[in-house]
Design an enzyme around this catalytic site. Sequence first.
Site, PDB file in Angstrom:
ATOM      1  N   VAL A   1       0.581  -1.132  -0.089  1.00 13.77           N
ATOM      2  CA  VAL A   1      -0.140   0.290   0.322  1.00 13.77           C
ATOM      3  C   VAL A   1       0.724   1.017   0.140  1.00 13.77           C
ATOM      4  CG1 VAL A   1      -1.446   1.216   1.189  1.00 13.77           C
ATOM      5  CG2 VAL A   1      -1.691  -1.072   1.173  1.00 13.77           C
ATOM      6  N   LYS A   2       0.345   2.158  -0.684  1.00  9.66           N
ATOM      7  CA  LYS A   2       1.728   2.781  -1.208  1.00  9.66           C
ATOM      8  C   LYS A   2       0.592   4.173  -1.027  1.00  9.66           C
ATOM      9  CE  LYS A   2       3.738   4.069  -4.251  1.00  9.66           C
ATOM     10  NZ  LYS A   2       4.163   4.448  -6.675  1.00  9.66           N
ATOM     11  N   ILE A   3       1.463   5.436   0.133  1.00 14.78           N
ATOM     12  CA  ILE A   3       1.081   6.010   0.895  1.00 14.78           C
ATOM     13  C   ILE A   3       1.967   7.515   1.211  1.00 14.78           C
ATOM     14  CG2 ILE A   3      -0.257   6.630   3.199  1.00 14.78           C
ATOM     15  CD1 ILE A   3       0.034   4.195   3.665  1.00 14.78           C
TER      16      ILE A   3
END
Length: 223
Positions: free
Chosen positions: A92-94
């Site tokens: 998950v890219k945040i």
Amino acid sequence: MTMQAFHLYLDSADLADLQTCLPHPAIHGVTTNPTLLRRAGITRATLPKLLHTCLKLGARQVQAQVHASDTDGILADARTLLAEFNPGQLVVKIPATRDGLRAGAELSTAGVPVTYTAVYAAEQAHFAAQLGAAYAAPYLGRLEDSGVDGLALIEQMQWLIANSGATTRLLVASVRSRAAYLSLLDLGVGSITIPPKLFTELFDHTATLDAERGFLADAAALG
Ligand code: E4P
């Protein structure tokens, strides 16, 4: 200090471009972001299908970015994305904002691999390591576009991460040339994501192809 395996990613959401590179054992996975999705005409509804196709093409991990900016929204969005994949397949890219770090820490504690993206300052890379992220993604080309010495800053990030005791890797993005790629290897970064165009430059050396042609011609002449 033990050396971690290097992770090479392809940075694209364009299936036709990805298929020119995959499958390849040197590629660990595929990174995407909303800008790449938009450019490739991928919607949020068709994103899981694209990422599953990448997995079928040999990607060991795929990365997709959340579309929310507040902690609760990021967590809800991340959980919706994660529901479509086996544990560990989706990173998950945040964005490395205050709320992003808060949401990411919760996911990391639950064992979800997280990439903090748009990392523009050394302390953000340190926060990523402190909070147990899998990756922290600085953008080399964009740093240099803004007049910053990107390689010097990434060297500082790499030092901080390597000395943090965490398993976090820098995942350097916005890498536009073979020279930049080699400089990053010299710094010992744990991961790089490259556009498919650079993949061709790195894997299809003219001199090697010329030599191969010569060998094949001689092999044919041997009968
Ligand atoms: C990062 O997530 C971006 O997709 C990409 O690396 C940006 O590259 P560019 O600055 O060359 O457009």
